[in-house]
Design an enzyme around this catalytic site. Structure first.
Site, short mmCIF file in Angstrom:
data_model
loop_
_atom_site.label_atom_id
_atom_site.label_comp_id
_atom_site.label_asym_id
_atom_site.label_seq_id
_atom_site.Cartn_x
_atom_site.Cartn_y
_atom_site.Cartn_z
CE LYS A 79 44.45 51.21 56.12
NZ LYS A 79 44.31 49.74 56.01
CB SER A 154 42.53 49.06 52.56
OG SER A 154 42.97 48.62 53.82
CB SER A 178 44.69 45.99 54.10
OG SER A 178 43.55 45.98 53.29
#
Ligand code: GLN
Length: 492
Positions: A79, A154, A178
């Protein structure tokens, strides 16, 4: 070999050990897929082709020398919230569009030590604020199951790369869902560990008392391999726990479903906006766990109505403080030709941050301001404690708690939810972060549009092994986690 992307992490590890393929071949295979398919999914912000091939060659050399370990040479996507030395780290924001970190996040460094090959950095909501990945400065990532849908957020990029087979597993972070919600939207397994289990060093801060990194992959077994890399105490993160780490892979069969008490919170299944398909699939999965020996127990979680308001005070309050470091002076975006220092701050921040981030900074600053601090922030902290106590009371009579991960399946891209509508979609995930507990998402079927549905299991502190083990056993009797989106079937 055309089907390397279909192998589990265990199969990849065995294949490399038996020299069925090299890390270079495997890495090149993924890079080819990314080159061919990612223009449709738009999951990578940065693909690190050269570095990946160099790391793959180094892994192959290590193996030749007899020094390989379990994951040596297996590719991963990170990420874009984890700092990577020499590779840009954006957190999905214009304000960090050109930021190259001078050091690696602990999670990234541990991955390198384990011999993982970094394929690149993947998209996310700006500063991890959002549930769709649409707030990214780099544009929306698509859900591999339906390209007109969001992958969730997210950690939407992390979920999308796995669901499209553009990486075998990925790191994610979870401040209020997330990891779990994008895993749910993309038909994956994702674990949010207990607060303090995984180092936050080098993980760009959103809300520091809630943020926690964790693994995302197709199965609980794959997640266990990554959790073995990510977990552990880190002197560079004062909130990381000095506590021995389980061998999550070795423990996969250690929890018996026979007699396992699963709490079903009454309040959770009467939430406005819970889709009927989600409800039915989750109930079916619970029935399956019951068939496998578990005992379903109705419980009360009386604080449910307080989750959204409490989280949406505490998270923005911490965010407003964390994001004050982006001022145009030290690093990140700086506006053109500032008139004076105030103009520099104001314009760098209003040009550099997107709308959702600015909204959170405003809410958070307000909640922390003199005169409102006691009425909002302090009160929210007190309610946070009550929410935690509600869970601890429940754990006196059950082993784990079951819930949907999200009230719906993936939204349409551009659905244009109001902020409040979007915040309400976090109802099932955010309390876990407020309480610091671990929780996992497991895929449990599809809705009428063939979009994945997820079951969430919430555990007591430090019960990551138990959660992975329960889902692993469920996955031995179901095949939702092995089903692939059409785009993942495309060969490169
Ligand atoms: N959707 C939630 C938020 O916007 C959770 C995000 C997260 O876990 N990073 O705050």
């Amino acid at each position: 070999m055309t089907d390397l992307h279909r192998l589990s992490i265990r199969e990849l590890s065995e294949g490399l050990a038996q020299a069925k393929f090299s890390s270079r071949e495997l890495t090149q295979h993924y890079l080819n897929r990314i080159a061919k398919i990612d223009n449709q999914v738009q999951s990578y912000v940065t693909v690190t082709t050269e570095q990946a091939l160099a790391q793959a060659d180094a892994a192959d050399a290590l193996r030749q020398a007899g020094n390989a370990t379990t994951l040596t040479g297996i590719p991963i996507a990170h990420k874009d919230i984890f700092c990577t030395q020499g590779i840009k780290t954006t957190a999905g924001s214009k304000i960090l569009d050109n930021f190259i970190s001078p050091y690696d996040a602990t999670v990234v460094a541990k991955g390198k030590d384990a011999g993982l090959v970094t394929l690149g950095k993947v998209n996310m909501d700006e500063f991890a604020m959002g549930s769709t990945s649409e707030s990214s400065y780099f544009g929306a990532t698509k859900n591999p199951w339906a390209l007109d849908r969001v992958p969730g957020g997210s950690s939407g990029g992390s979920a999308a790369v796995i669901a499209a087979d553009l990486a075998p597993f990925a790191t994610g972070t979870d401040t209020g869902g997330s990891i779990r919600q994008p895993a749910s939207f993309c038909g994956l397994t994702g674990l949010k560990p207990t607060y303090g289990r995984v180092s936050r060093f080098g993980m760009i801060a959103y809300a520091s008392s809630l943020d926690q990194g964790g693994p995302m992959a197709r199965s609980a077994e794959d997640c266990a391999y990554l959790m073995n890399v990510m977990a552990g105490h880190d002197a560079k993160d004062s909130t990381s726990m000095e506590k021995s780490v389980d061998d999550y892979v070795a423990n996969l069969d250690n929890t018996t479903l026979n007699g396992l008490r699963i709490g079903i919170p009454k309040q959770y299944f009467n939430v406005d906006g819970l889709s009927n398909d989600v409800k039915v699939r989750v109930e079916e999965s619970l029935k399956k766990l019951e068939e496998l020996g578990a005992i379903l127990v109705e419980i009360d979680l009386n604080m449910t109505e307080a989750y959204v308001p409490t989280y949406y005070l505490i998270a923005p309050a911490e965010a407003s403080s964390n994001l004050s470091r982006y001022d145009g002076v030290r690093y990140g975006y700086r506006c053109d030709e500032p008139k004076d220092i105030l103009d520099l701050y104001k314009r760098s921040r209003s040009e550099g941050f997107g709308a959702e981030v600015q909204r959170r900074i405003l809410i958070g600053t307000y909640a922390l301001s003199a005169g409102y601090y006691d009425a909002y922030y302090v009160k929210a902290q007190k309610v946070r404690r009550l929410i935690q106590q509600d869970f601890l009371k429940a754990f006196e009579s059950v082993d784990v708690i079951a819930a949907p991960s999200a009230p719906t399946t993936a939204y349409k891209i551009g659905a244009d939810l109001t902020p409040v509508e979007m915040y309400l979609g976090d109802i099932y995930t955010i309390a876990v972060n407020l309480a610091g507990l671990p929780a996992i998402n497991a895929p449990v079927g599809f809705d009428q549009d063939q979009l994945p549905v997820g079951l969430q299991l919430i555990g007591n502190y430090w019960s990551e092994s138990q959660l992975l083990s329960i889902v692993h056993q469920y996955q031995q009797h179901t095949d939702f986690h092995t089903q692939r989106a059409a785009i993942a079937e495309e060969n490169a």
